[in-house]
Design a protein around this motif. Sequence first.
Motif, short mmCIF file in Angstrom:
data_model
loop_
_atom_site.label_atom_id
_atom_site.label_comp_id
_atom_site.label_asym_id
_atom_site.label_seq_id
_atom_site.Cartn_x
_atom_site.Cartn_y
_atom_site.Cartn_z
N CYS A 375 0.82 -1.21 0.00
CA CYS A 375 0.00 0.00 0.00
C CYS A 375 0.85 1.27 0.00
O CYS A 375 0.32 2.36 -0.14
CB CYS A 375 -0.92 0.02 1.22
SG CYS A 375 -2.22 -1.21 1.14
N CYS A 376 2.13 1.12 0.18
CA CYS A 376 3.03 2.28 0.16
C CYS A 376 3.70 2.31 -1.21
O CYS A 376 4.54 1.47 -1.52
CB CYS A 376 4.06 2.17 1.28
SG CYS A 376 3.34 2.11 2.93
N TYR A 377 3.32 3.28 -2.00
CA TYR A 377 3.77 3.31 -3.39
C TYR A 377 3.86 4.74 -3.87
O TYR A 377 3.35 5.68 -3.23
CB TYR A 377 2.81 2.52 -4.29
CG TYR A 377 1.36 2.88 -4.09
CD1 TYR A 377 0.81 4.02 -4.70
CD2 TYR A 377 0.53 2.11 -3.29
CE1 TYR A 377 -0.52 4.35 -4.52
CE2 TYR A 377 -0.80 2.44 -3.09
CZ TYR A 377 -1.31 3.57 -3.70
OH TYR A 377 -2.63 3.91 -3.51
N ASP A 378 4.51 4.92 -4.98
CA ASP A 378 4.55 6.20 -5.68
C ASP A 378 3.70 6.09 -6.94
O ASP A 378 3.57 5.02 -7.52
CB ASP A 378 5.99 6.57 -6.05
CG ASP A 378 6.86 6.77 -4.82
OD1 ASP A 378 6.39 7.42 -3.87
OD2 ASP A 378 8.01 6.26 -4.80
N CYS A 379 3.13 7.20 -7.33
CA CYS A 379 2.33 7.25 -8.55
C CYS A 379 3.19 7.79 -9.68
O CYS A 379 3.70 8.92 -9.58
CB CYS A 379 1.09 8.12 -8.35
SG CYS A 379 -0.06 7.50 -7.10
N ILE A 380 3.37 7.01 -10.71
CA ILE A 380 4.18 7.44 -11.85
C ILE A 380 3.32 7.44 -13.11
O ILE A 380 2.40 6.62 -13.24
CB ILE A 380 5.42 6.54 -12.04
CG1 ILE A 380 5.00 5.09 -12.33
CG2 ILE A 380 6.32 6.60 -10.83
CD1 ILE A 380 6.17 4.20 -12.71
N PRO A 381 3.56 8.37 -14.02
CA PRO A 381 2.76 8.42 -15.25
C PRO A 381 2.94 7.15 -16.09
O PRO A 381 3.99 6.51 -16.06
CB PRO A 381 3.30 9.66 -15.98
CG PRO A 381 4.06 10.43 -14.96
CD PRO A 381 4.57 9.44 -13.97
N CYS A 382 1.91 6.81 -16.81
CA CYS A 382 2.00 5.68 -17.73
C CYS A 382 3.03 5.99 -18.82
O CYS A 382 3.21 7.15 -19.21
CB CYS A 382 0.63 5.39 -18.36
SG CYS A 382 -0.60 4.77 -17.20
N ALA A 383 3.66 4.95 -19.29
CA ALA A 383 4.66 5.12 -20.35
C ALA A 383 3.97 5.48 -21.67
O ALA A 383 2.74 5.41 -21.79
CB ALA A 383 5.47 3.84 -20.51
N GLU A 384 4.76 5.88 -22.65
CA GLU A 384 4.21 6.23 -23.96
C GLU A 384 3.49 5.03 -24.55
O GLU A 384 4.01 3.91 -24.53
CB GLU A 384 5.32 6.69 -24.89
CG GLU A 384 5.87 8.06 -24.56
CD GLU A 384 6.84 8.55 -25.61
OE1 GLU A 384 7.22 7.72 -26.48
OE2 GLU A 384 7.23 9.73 -25.57
N GLY A 385 2.29 5.27 -25.06
CA GLY A 385 1.51 4.21 -25.67
C GLY A 385 0.66 3.43 -24.68
O GLY A 385 -0.01 2.49 -25.07
N GLU A 386 0.67 3.83 -23.38
CA GLU A 386 -0.09 3.11 -22.36
C GLU A 386 -1.02 4.07 -21.63
O GLU A 386 -0.75 5.27 -21.54
CB GLU A 386 0.86 2.44 -21.36
CG GLU A 386 1.77 1.39 -21.97
CD GLU A 386 2.67 0.74 -20.95
OE1 GLU A 386 2.76 1.27 -19.83
OE2 GLU A 386 3.29 -0.30 -21.26
N VAL A 387 -2.12 3.51 -21.11
CA VAL A 387 -3.10 4.31 -20.37
C VAL A 387 -3.54 3.54 -19.14
O VAL A 387 -3.38 2.32 -19.04
CB VAL A 387 -4.33 4.65 -21.24
CG1 VAL A 387 -3.95 5.49 -22.44
CG2 VAL A 387 -5.06 3.38 -21.68
N SER A 388 -4.12 4.27 -18.20
CA SER A 388 -4.84 3.66 -17.09
C SER A 388 -6.11 4.48 -16.90
O SER A 388 -6.05 5.69 -16.71
CB SER A 388 -3.99 3.67 -15.80
OG SER A 388 -3.70 4.99 -15.39
N ASN A 389 -7.25 3.82 -16.98
CA ASN A 389 -8.53 4.52 -16.90
C ASN A 389 -9.23 4.33 -15.57
O ASN A 389 -10.40 4.68 -15.43
CB ASN A 389 -9.45 4.06 -18.04
CG ASN A 389 -9.64 2.55 -18.06
OD1 ASN A 389 -9.20 1.86 -17.14
ND2 ASN A 389 -10.28 2.04 -19.10
N GLN A 390 -8.53 3.78 -14.59
CA GLN A 390 -9.08 3.61 -13.25
C GLN A 390 -8.06 4.07 -12.24
O GLN A 390 -6.88 4.22 -12.53
CB GLN A 390 -9.45 2.14 -13.01
CG GLN A 390 -10.54 1.61 -13.93
CD GLN A 390 -10.83 0.14 -13.68
OE1 GLN A 390 -10.27 -0.46 -12.77
NE2 GLN A 390 -11.71 -0.43 -14.47
N THR A 391 -8.54 4.27 -11.01
CA THR A 391 -7.62 4.67 -9.95
C THR A 391 -6.88 3.45 -9.42
O THR A 391 -7.37 2.32 -9.48
CB THR A 391 -8.39 5.34 -8.80
OG1 THR A 391 -9.41 4.45 -8.33
CG2 THR A 391 -9.03 6.64 -9.27
#
Length: 689
Positions: A375-391
């Motif tokens: 549960c202890c994590y960092d939030c990093i942007p998705c790489a090029e060509g990838e998406v995330s549509n949920q939290t």
Amino acid sequence: MFVNFSEQISYTSQNLFMSNAVQFPYFYRTVPNALHLCVGIGKLLKHFGWHWVGIVASDDDRSERAVQILRKEIERNGGCIAFYVTFPHHSRIPEMQLEKIERAINESSTVNILYFNENFAYRMQDVMRYYFLLTPGKVFITIAEMVIDTKVLLQFSMKNNTLIFTTHRREMPNFVKFIHEINPIWMPTDFKALDWWRNLCDSRCPKNIRRDCVPPDMFSLSSHCQTTHFAGSYSVYNAVYAVAHALHDMIMSGSGNDTTWSRENWDFLDYLPWKLHRYLRNLHFENGLREEMYMDENGDLAIGYDITNLFFLPDGTWKYKIVGCYNPHAPPGQDFTIDEKAIVWESSSKVKVHVCSPSCHPGYRKLIREGEPVCCYDCIPCAEGEVSNQTDMDICTICPEDQWPNQKRDACVPKMKIFLSFEEPLGIALTSISIFFFLITTVILGIFIYHRDTPIVRANNRDLSYVLLISLMLCFLCSLVFIGLPMDMTCILRQTAFGITFSIALSSILAKTITVVLAFHATKPGSKLQKWMGSRISVSLVLSCSLIQTFLCLAWLFTAPPFSYLNMRSEIGTILIECNEGSIVAFYCVLGYLGFLAGISFIVAFLARNLPDTFNEAKYITFSTLVFCSVWISFIPTYLSTKGKYMVAVEIFAILASSGGLLGCMFIPKCYIILFKPEKNSRKYLTKQ
């Protein structure tokens, strides 16, 4: 009940160790084991999104084993353990231990689980329960109902913050009547039962069990007035029914027909347990409430849990309300239910759930910190060509090949389709240049036709000049086929039209050059080249050279023709609509043949540049073919280093530049003489020269 069976059919123990059929083959129970309890708590946490959880448990073996399974279940559902502290199960809880637990709860998680062995001293654990009920802004999950002293309730302000997992219970027929009519004479030595009976006089007890009497001066509201179905009586009820049905099945099967039911036959006591074991193991019966009951493979009654909400009323009483259930034996998707609206939470302030890390928004993914809980994590942007549509996505998903992430990277959008169009500035500029050169060539052709009988036109092989000008006009026009949306037909026309028209132009130049050389040598006395003079050699040379290129193009089209192609990988986020050459070998064979014609023309013209002829074109041909070769030699590396529409633009530029070079070097000087120096375009001037 036989003494041998008092430990074999339990109505309270959920101990995981007792599920071992090898060590305890004769152990049965009418409550589920703690494994199902752990799974149920995990589902409750997952439902509410409680991922950062604290655990307070007693330090006995049974509780520690259950907490191990509970931790795995919580982590399997994406949760984490904020802290895990224990307290002694066999003695008073030290003050320092209480302070440690208090500090952990206040500084860490909002949601906390109190897990303990209900068979140990209740008063010691009530201290923990009371502390939980007095702590604001927290949620507590425990595994047994509580006995709350009225004095404590009147002295402190209890919080509505507790959910309790209790074994599933039902109200048994005539049991309420039994409670109402019970007589303390039946249990003269049971002081707790006597207090229990006296407390039924309290006006706060439900009417169906309240006795019409005067309550004692000093008493506290007993838990039986507030419990939903009288503690473990339902489990006892099912245990009695299980033994009764097993005995009935054994007797009806004939196994007990030869047994004498008398005080003298004590062997029956040793004979019965293992004999009854087979019938309990395969037991399937209907209890007095018309419920279907059976034992699972572990000897546990197939039953689940009720999720109960403990809440306090303004009149100083408290109630238990069933708000959900978990039945591990139900079909998937129907095993867990919860009515959120029925839960009475603390109303003084909104419960704020603490987490180790905030949720990762769409467009980001979780990166677990090394050496810390999941549960202890960092939030990093998705790489090029990838998406995330949920939290709180663990991984980003790759977009389909024809799509690309939007700016926020939370959705895939269609890729932009790119090709050299007529509407964009580059396409407009190239189109304008092509049309301009086409018109210039048309004007020059008109000038040559209008002045066709003048010496300068006739001296330079008039017919070949017409053929060359027409082929250059087609070269300028064929560049327009390279602009616009590529389709299979336009892709084929591009290369074939380009290759054939250029071969005609270059073969005309080669014919002109050879004609100049033949004309000079044929004027020598006794020359045998006079018979080669005339238009036949020129026409034959143009036709033969052009036919070779035509055959090359036909072979290309029949083996691996060009076709339109969606290039989705060349440029990021775009689809390049382009022409695939089909066979790159054939493409370079066509270019190589044009280079061969230009090279031969350059060599012959260079050798004939100093021939004594007033209108000798060898110098102009030498320079024009030099420009042509320079353009196409520089074209190859430039073409290979560009992509998409710019690759097409490079090829169009090479066509226009080389065609314009041929036009300018060979015909502009003649047009200048025809239009502005007409005195040089006369037979008299030729005679003087």
